[in-house]
Design a protein around this motif. Structure first.
Motif, PDB file in Angstrom:
ATOM      1  N   ARG A  17      39.152  29.959  31.421  1.00  0.00           N
ATOM      2  CA  ARG A  17      37.744  29.626  31.713  1.00  0.00           C
ATOM      3  C   ARG A  17      37.630  28.791  32.977  1.00  0.00           C
ATOM      4  N   ALA A  18      38.524  27.832  33.150  1.00  0.00           N
ATOM      5  CA  ALA A  18      38.494  26.980  34.350  1.00  0.00           C
ATOM      6  C   ALA A  18      38.731  27.810  35.607  1.00  0.00           C
ATOM      7  N   ALA A  19      39.649  28.757  35.527  1.00  0.00           N
ATOM      8  CA  ALA A  19      39.938  29.606  36.685  1.00  0.00           C
ATOM      9  C   ALA A  19      38.727  30.464  37.037  1.00  0.00           C
ATOM     10  N   ILE A  20      38.059  31.009  36.025  1.00  0.00           N
ATOM     11  CA  ILE A  20      36.868  31.834  36.256  1.00  0.00           C
ATOM     12  C   ILE A  20      35.743  30.963  36.827  1.00  0.00           C
ATOM     13  N   GLU A  21      35.539  29.783  36.249  1.00  0.00           N
ATOM     14  CA  GLU A  21      34.470  28.896  36.715  1.00  0.00           C
ATOM     15  C   GLU A  21      34.676  28.471  38.167  1.00  0.00           C
ATOM     16  N   GLU A  22      35.924  28.376  38.573  1.00  0.00           N
ATOM     17  CA  GLU A  22      36.231  28.005  39.959  1.00  0.00           C
ATOM     18  C   GLU A  22      35.713  29.048  40.955  1.00  0.00           C
ATOM     19  N   LEU A  23      35.519  30.262  40.493  1.00  0.00           N
ATOM     20  CA  LEU A  23      35.049  31.350  41.360  1.00  0.00           C
ATOM     21  C   LEU A  23      33.531  31.377  41.498  1.00  0.00           C
ATOM     22  N   ARG A  24      32.817  30.626  40.653  1.00  0.00           N
ATOM     23  CA  ARG A  24      31.359  30.660  40.659  1.00  0.00           C
ATOM     24  C   ARG A  24      30.799  30.351  42.046  1.00  0.00           C
ATOM     25  N   GLY A  25      29.922  31.227  42.521  1.00  0.00           N
ATOM     26  CA  GLY A  25      29.261  31.038  43.805  1.00  0.00           C
ATOM     27  C   GLY A  25      30.097  31.404  45.017  1.00  0.00           C
ATOM     28  N   LYS A  26      31.293  31.903  44.797  1.00  0.00           N
ATOM     29  CA  LYS A  26      32.160  32.252  45.926  1.00  0.00           C
ATOM     30  C   LYS A  26      32.129  33.749  46.186  1.00  0.00           C
ATOM     31  N   ASP A  27      32.548  34.117  47.378  1.00  0.00           N
ATOM     32  CA  ASP A  27      32.718  35.513  47.733  1.00  0.00           C
ATOM     33  C   ASP A  27      34.176  35.886  47.515  1.00  0.00           C
ATOM     34  N   LEU A  28      34.393  37.055  46.953  1.00  0.00           N
ATOM     35  CA  LEU A  28      35.750  37.555  46.766  1.00  0.00           C
ATOM     36  C   LEU A  28      35.910  38.828  47.583  1.00  0.00           C
ATOM     37  N   CYS A  29      37.101  39.062  48.049  1.00  0.00           N
ATOM     38  CA  CYS A  29      37.349  40.304  48.775  1.00  0.00           C
ATOM     39  C   CYS A  29      38.703  40.857  48.363  1.00  0.00           C
ATOM     40  N   CYS A  30      38.842  42.144  48.527  1.00  0.00           N
ATOM     41  CA  CYS A  30      40.113  42.802  48.245  1.00  0.00           C
ATOM     42  C   CYS A  30      40.155  44.093  49.062  1.00  0.00           C
ATOM     43  N   TRP A  31      41.130  44.906  48.771  1.00  0.00           N
ATOM     44  CA  TRP A  31      41.321  46.142  49.535  1.00  0.00           C
ATOM     45  C   TRP A  31      40.558  47.321  48.965  1.00  0.00           C
ATOM     46  N   CYS A  32      39.921  47.152  47.833  1.00  0.00           N
ATOM     47  CA  CYS A  32      39.199  48.259  47.208  1.00  0.00           C
ATOM     48  C   CYS A  32      38.039  48.709  48.099  1.00  0.00           C
ATOM     49  N   SER A  33      37.735  49.984  47.997  1.00  0.00           N
ATOM     50  CA  SER A  33      36.614  50.539  48.732  1.00  0.00           C
ATOM     51  C   SER A  33      35.318  49.909  48.227  1.00  0.00           C
ATOM     52  N   LEU A  34      34.383  49.644  49.122  1.00  0.00           N
ATOM     53  CA  LEU A  34      33.128  48.998  48.731  1.00  0.00           C
ATOM     54  C   LEU A  34      32.274  49.866  47.818  1.00  0.00           C
ATOM     55  N   ASP A  35      32.514  51.167  47.809  1.00  0.00           N
ATOM     56  CA  ASP A  35      31.706  52.059  46.982  1.00  0.00           C
ATOM     57  C   ASP A  35      32.337  52.351  45.626  1.00  0.00           C
ATOM     58  N   GLN A  36      33.400  51.607  45.267  1.00  0.00           N
ATOM     59  CA  GLN A  36      34.053  51.789  43.979  1.00  0.00           C
ATOM     60  C   GLN A  36      34.065  50.475  43.206  1.00  0.00           C
TER      61      GLN A  36
ATOM     62  N   CYS B 164      35.761  47.444  41.154  1.00  0.00           N
ATOM     63  CA  CYS B 164      36.929  46.673  41.574  1.00  0.00           C
ATOM     64  C   CYS B 164      37.141  45.510  40.602  1.00  0.00           C
ATOM     65  N   HIS B 165      38.366  45.006  40.537  1.00  0.00           N
ATOM     66  CA  HIS B 165      38.644  43.840  39.690  1.00  0.00           C
ATOM     67  C   HIS B 165      37.827  42.633  40.140  1.00  0.00           C
ATOM     68  N   ALA B 166      37.531  42.547  41.425  1.00  0.00           N
ATOM     69  CA  ALA B 166      36.721  41.429  41.927  1.00  0.00           C
ATOM     70  C   ALA B 166      35.309  41.482  41.344  1.00  0.00           C
ATOM     71  N   ASP B 167      34.784  42.686  41.107  1.00  0.00           N
ATOM     72  CA  ASP B 167      33.466  42.819  40.481  1.00  0.00           C
ATOM     73  C   ASP B 167      33.471  42.182  39.090  1.00  0.00           C
ATOM     74  N   VAL B 168      34.543  42.391  38.345  1.00  0.00           N
ATOM     75  CA  VAL B 168      34.673  41.809  37.007  1.00  0.00           C
ATOM     76  C   VAL B 168      34.696  40.289  37.109  1.00  0.00           C
ATOM     77  N   LEU B 169      35.502  39.768  38.012  1.00  0.00           N
ATOM     78  CA  LEU B 169      35.616  38.310  38.159  1.00  0.00           C
ATOM     79  C   LEU B 169      34.292  37.686  38.575  1.00  0.00           C
ATOM     80  N   LEU B 170      33.603  38.310  39.536  1.00  0.00           N
ATOM     81  CA  LEU B 170      32.313  37.767  39.972  1.00  0.00           C
ATOM     82  C   LEU B 170      31.276  37.821  38.863  1.00  0.00           C
ATOM     83  N   GLU B 171      31.242  38.904  38.124  1.00  0.00           N
ATOM     84  CA  GLU B 171      30.297  39.020  37.015  1.00  0.00           C
ATOM     85  C   GLU B 171      30.531  37.907  36.003  1.00  0.00           C
ATOM     86  N   LEU B 172      31.770  37.671  35.633  1.00  0.00           N
ATOM     87  CA  LEU B 172      32.083  36.631  34.654  1.00  0.00           C
ATOM     88  C   LEU B 172      31.827  35.236  35.210  1.00  0.00           C
TER      89      LEU B 172
END
Length: 75
Positions: A43-62, A64-72
């Motif tokens: 929970r602490a690790a997820i909360e640390e991501l709140r309000g931040k931008d995440l990026c990865c190598w996934c295509s923007l139209d697919q 991504c694991h970052a979508d899951v993290l940002l949603e949570l």
């Protein structure tokens, strides 16, 4: 821990979401060193991501694991 077969990107994201939700519920799978993170660590690790931008190598139209993290993080 047995590896699973991943059919495609949406399946990988679905499995990742299930893994993260299990970890947040205190049912984390072991790390490579055999230890398991606690639910409060997750929970602490997820909360640390709140309000931040995440990026990865996934295509923007697919999905991504970052979508899951940002949603949570931004619930």
């Amino acid at each position: 821990f047995a590896p699973c077969v991943v059919a495609d990107v949406p399946d990988a994201v679905r499995l990742y979401r299930a893994w993260v939700l299990a970890a947040l519920a205190g049912n984390a799978m072991p790390r490579s060193n055999g230890s398991r993170p606690t639910a409060s660590e997750c929970r602490a690790a997820i909360e640390e991501l709140r309000g931040k931008d995440l990026c990865c190598w996934c295509s923007l139209d697919q999905l991504c694991h970052a979508d899951v993290l940002l949603e949570l993080a931004n619930r």
